[in-house]
Design an enzyme around this catalytic site. Structure first.
Site, PDB file in Angstrom:
ATOM      1  N   ARG A   6       0.868  -1.178   0.000  1.00 38.12           N
ATOM      2  CA  ARG A   6       0.000   0.000   0.000  1.00 38.12           C
ATOM      3  C   ARG A   6       0.903   1.227   0.000  1.00 38.12           C
ATOM      4  O   ARG A   6       2.122   1.104   0.068  1.00 38.12           O
ATOM      5  CB  ARG A   6      -0.925  -0.017   1.221  1.00 38.12           C
ATOM      6  CG  ARG A   6      -0.178  -0.411   2.477  1.00 38.12           C
ATOM      7  CD  ARG A   6      -0.660   0.213   3.692  1.00 38.12           C
ATOM      8  NE  ARG A   6      -0.585   1.642   3.665  1.00 38.12           N
ATOM      9  CZ  ARG A   6       0.542   2.337   3.861  1.00 38.12           C
ATOM     10  NH1 ARG A   6       1.701   1.745   4.074  1.00 38.12           N
ATOM     11  NH2 ARG A   6       0.516   3.655   3.829  1.00 38.12           N
ATOM     12  N   GLY A   7       0.273   2.416  -0.025  1.00 40.40           N
ATOM     13  CA  GLY A   7       1.050   3.646  -0.145  1.00 40.40           C
ATOM     14  C   GLY A   7       1.160   3.971  -1.627  1.00 40.40           C
ATOM     15  O   GLY A   7       1.497   3.108  -2.446  1.00 40.40           O
ATOM     16  N   ALA A   8       0.844   5.230  -1.968  1.00 43.90           N
ATOM     17  CA  ALA A   8       0.691   5.589  -3.380  1.00 43.90           C
ATOM     18  C   ALA A   8       1.914   5.253  -4.241  1.00 43.90           C
ATOM     19  O   ALA A   8       1.793   4.549  -5.259  1.00 43.90           O
ATOM     20  CB  ALA A   8       0.335   7.069  -3.481  1.00 43.90           C
TER      21      ALA A   8
ATOM     22  N   ARG B 291      -6.895  -0.250  -7.332  1.00 38.99           N
ATOM     23  CA  ARG B 291      -7.283   0.799  -6.375  1.00 38.99           C
ATOM     24  C   ARG B 291      -7.472   2.109  -7.144  1.00 38.99           C
ATOM     25  O   ARG B 291      -6.672   2.425  -8.026  1.00 38.99           O
ATOM     26  CB  ARG B 291      -6.215   0.967  -5.266  1.00 38.99           C
ATOM     27  CG  ARG B 291      -6.097  -0.266  -4.369  1.00 38.99           C
ATOM     28  CD  ARG B 291      -5.286   0.022  -3.121  1.00 38.99           C
ATOM     29  NE  ARG B 291      -6.029   0.819  -2.156  1.00 38.99           N
ATOM     30  CZ  ARG B 291      -5.490   1.324  -1.035  1.00 38.99           C
ATOM     31  NH1 ARG B 291      -4.206   1.123  -0.770  1.00 38.99           N
ATOM     32  NH2 ARG B 291      -6.226   2.028  -0.199  1.00 38.99           N
TER      33      ARG B 291
ATOM     34  N   GLN C  81      -2.882   2.373   9.904  1.00 38.95           N
ATOM     35  CA  GLN C  81      -1.544   2.465   9.301  1.00 38.95           C
ATOM     36  C   GLN C  81      -0.576   3.269  10.181  1.00 38.95           C
ATOM     37  O   GLN C  81       0.631   3.038  10.144  1.00 38.95           O
ATOM     38  CB  GLN C  81      -1.620   3.130   7.918  1.00 38.95           C
ATOM     39  CG  GLN C  81      -2.280   2.293   6.847  1.00 38.95           C
ATOM     40  CD  GLN C  81      -3.745   2.624   6.689  1.00 38.95           C
ATOM     41  OE1 GLN C  81      -4.422   2.985   7.657  1.00 38.95           O
ATOM     42  NE2 GLN C  81      -4.257   2.503   5.490  1.00 38.95           N
TER      43      GLN C  81
ATOM     44  N   ASP D  41      -2.065  10.868  -1.843  1.00 37.82           N
ATOM     45  CA  ASP D  41      -2.316   9.896  -2.920  1.00 37.82           C
ATOM     46  C   ASP D  41      -2.567  10.560  -4.261  1.00 37.82           C
ATOM     47  O   ASP D  41      -2.461   9.927  -5.306  1.00 37.82           O
ATOM     48  CB  ASP D  41      -3.496   9.003  -2.552  1.00 37.82           C
ATOM     49  CG  ASP D  41      -3.123   8.114  -1.390  1.00 37.82           C
ATOM     50  OD1 ASP D  41      -3.155   8.616  -0.246  1.00 37.82           O
ATOM     51  OD2 ASP D  41      -2.747   6.961  -1.632  1.00 37.82           O
TER      52      ASP D  41
ATOM     53  N   ASN E  41      -5.780  12.451   0.568  1.00 41.64           N
ATOM     54  CA  ASN E  41      -4.961  11.591   1.435  1.00 41.64           C
ATOM     55  C   ASN E  41      -5.906  10.776   2.319  1.00 41.64           C
ATOM     56  O   ASN E  41      -7.142  10.916   2.242  1.00 41.64           O
ATOM     57  CB  ASN E  41      -3.979  12.433   2.267  1.00 41.64           C
ATOM     58  CG  ASN E  41      -2.925  11.568   2.952  1.00 41.64           C
ATOM     59  OD1 ASN E  41      -2.351  10.679   2.318  1.00 41.64           O
ATOM     60  ND2 ASN E  41      -2.683  11.785   4.224  1.00 41.64           N
ATOM     61  N   LYS E  42      -5.325   9.943   3.138  1.00 43.32           N
ATOM     62  CA  LYS E  42      -6.099   9.034   3.990  1.00 43.32           C
ATOM     63  C   LYS E  42      -7.209   9.768   4.729  1.00 43.32           C
ATOM     64  O   LYS E  42      -7.019  10.889   5.208  1.00 43.32           O
ATOM     65  CB  LYS E  42      -5.126   8.352   4.967  1.00 43.32           C
ATOM     66  CG  LYS E  42      -5.721   7.343   5.904  1.00 43.32           C
ATOM     67  CD  LYS E  42      -6.512   6.270   5.204  1.00 43.32           C
ATOM     68  CE  LYS E  42      -5.726   5.532   4.129  1.00 43.32           C
ATOM     69  NZ  LYS E  42      -6.603   4.706   3.249  1.00 43.32           N
TER      70      LYS E  42
HETATM   71  O1  MRU Z   1      -4.777   3.209   1.906  1.00 45.18           O
HETATM   72  P1  MRU Z   1      -3.296   3.425   1.967  1.00 45.18           P
HETATM   73  O2  MRU Z   1      -2.666   2.878   3.193  1.00 45.18           O
HETATM   74  O3  MRU Z   1      -2.603   2.975   0.696  1.00 45.18           O
HETATM   75  O4  MRU Z   1      -3.161   5.014   2.041  1.00 45.18           O
HETATM   76  C1  MRU Z   1      -1.897   5.578   2.050  1.00 45.18           C
HETATM   77  C2  MRU Z   1      -1.893   7.016   2.317  1.00 45.18           C
HETATM   78  O5  MRU Z   1      -2.929   7.649   2.444  1.00 45.18           O
HETATM   79  C3  MRU Z   1      -0.553   7.696   2.337  1.00 45.18           C
HETATM   80  O6  MRU Z   1      -0.592   8.824   3.150  1.00 45.18           O
HETATM   81  C4  MRU Z   1      -0.194   8.128   0.909  1.00 45.18           C
HETATM   82  O7  MRU Z   1      -0.293   7.057   0.028  1.00 45.18           O
HETATM   83  C5  MRU Z   1       1.165   8.701   0.834  1.00 45.18           C
HETATM   84  S1  MRU Z   1       2.400   7.418   0.806  1.00 45.18           S
HETATM   85  C6  MRU Z   1       3.911   8.115   0.652  1.00 45.18           C
END
Ligand code: MRU
Length: 365
Positions: free
Chosen positions: A54-56, A91, A204, A245, A255-256
């Protein structure tokens, strides 16, 4: 980054086991550091959907390798397009996923099928190297902000940073975005302390950010998502730094879920709110983030149940809501640019405005 002294990236290929793709299973952290070996594009898609990765930036890099795995079975034009679409659909919110797949397609389409597998591995490797380098540069630019705060406060005063979700090295190929400046500041002896939002529903922050910071020796405290406003009112947060993201050309920030509320609280309390991102996270085709960025809806089970380690050491999922209660689970929100103090990119820092972004990326004019 290092784990117990050994340097790792969050994704790597190994020619010794047939050029398969390796990732850490992030659904097992912080309790177990399991490496998953992926050999098919379907396994890659599953890992992204279930958030084993996970993570963009990281899902973009892993999807690029997923395409390389797919081409080993069939490198014809139709397979290339079909597998790319399959991986891109895993996603919806992080633009890095689509960016990486489009970059791979642009590189691979003109090539004869027989040359595509080697070219795909090489291009995916470049995406990884570039992500690591961009995040290191973000770290250096963000470090300047933290040095300035330290200079304003007196060298030994604590700098309290609040972050949301996980934008560390495990969310990217290496270094992380929001956490990169924090690692560098800690390494050069600045007195940094991080308030880590737990980041319900998948935690997370509590699971991944706390694990990363702890492994690196960075002082941190996990808080519930709703504590940030209270801490800001009492002068206990000097700066907020989050990842993202997708950033629009108007500098709106997806973002999250919960990031928007932190930005509102930050503005009410005059706390600077910074967003760290590589340019691969900018969607130049989109202007209005609230209306145009697709927000992922995830299963309500992530709300009704919670996973953790019980006293016997077993990792278990338990239910926390009454039978029959419905749950809604939008996984991201959009923070309008007007609430963002500035953006930290690999090209430097800029105000969160269209002009600010274009000053760093004039080729997008
Ligand atoms: O759903 P996730 O865990 O993939 O969400 C991730 C985030 O929201 C992070 O803040 C974002 O991807 C930045 S990662 C460098």
């Amino acid at each position: 980054m290092k784990i117990n002294g050994t340097p790792y990236r969050s994704v790597w290929v190994d020619e010794k086991d047939g050029w398969s793709v390796h990732i850490f299973d992030q659904t097992r952290l912080p309790f177990a550091l399991d490496v998953l070996q992926l050999t098919t594009p379907e396994q890659v898609a599953h890992a992204i959907k279930t958030m084993q990765v996970r993570g963009a930036p990281l899902i973009g890099a892993v999807a690029a390798y997923g395409l390389a795995l797919a081409l080993r079975t069939d490198s014809a034009d139709s397979a290339l397009e079909q597998q790319a679409a399959m991986l891109a659909a895993t996603r919806p919110t992080a633009i890095n996923l689509r960016w990486a797949i489009e970059r791979m397609l642009n590189h691979l389409r003109p090539l004869p099928p027989a040359e595509r597998v080697a070219a795909a591995y090489a291009e995916a490797g470049l995406i990884c190297d570039e992500d690591a380098a961009q995040n290191e540069a973000i770290g250096l630019h963000g470090l300047e902000l933290l040095r300035t705060l330290a200079a304003q406060r007196g060298k030994n005063d604590k700098i309290n940073i609040l972050t949301h979700c996980n934008a560390g090295w495990i969310a990217t190929v290496d270094w992380g975005t929001a956490l990169a400046p924090i690692y560098m500041a800690h390494d050069e002896g600045l007195n940094v302390h991080v308030w880590v939002d737990e980041t319900r529903p998948r935690n997370q922050g509590a699971a991944l950010t706390a694990w990363e910071l702890g492994s690196h020796g960075v002082p941190h405290t996990v808080i519930v998502d709703n504590a940030g406003g209270h801490l800001m009112q009492h002068g206990l947060v000097d700066i907020v730094i989050v990842g993202t993201d997708r950033v629009t050309r108007n500098a709106d920030v997806a973002n999250k879920i919960g990031t928007y509320l932190k930005a509102l609280a930050a503005q009410d309390n005059n706390v600077p709110f910074w967003v760290a991102l590589p340019s691969t996270t900018i969607d130049w085709r989109v202007a209005d983030g609230v209306r145009e960025i697709p927000i992922e809806e995830r299963s309500g089970v992530e709300i009704t149940h919670i996973t953790g380690r019980d006293d016997s050491g077993q990792i278990n999922r338990v239910q926390i809501t009454p039978d029959g209660s419905k749950a809604a689970n939008p996984a991201f929100d959009v923070t309008p640019a007007r609430l963002v103090t500035g953006l930290i990119t690999e090209k430097g820092c800029c105000p969160a405005t269209p002009e600010g972004l274009l000053s760093l990326f004039p080729e997008q004019k």
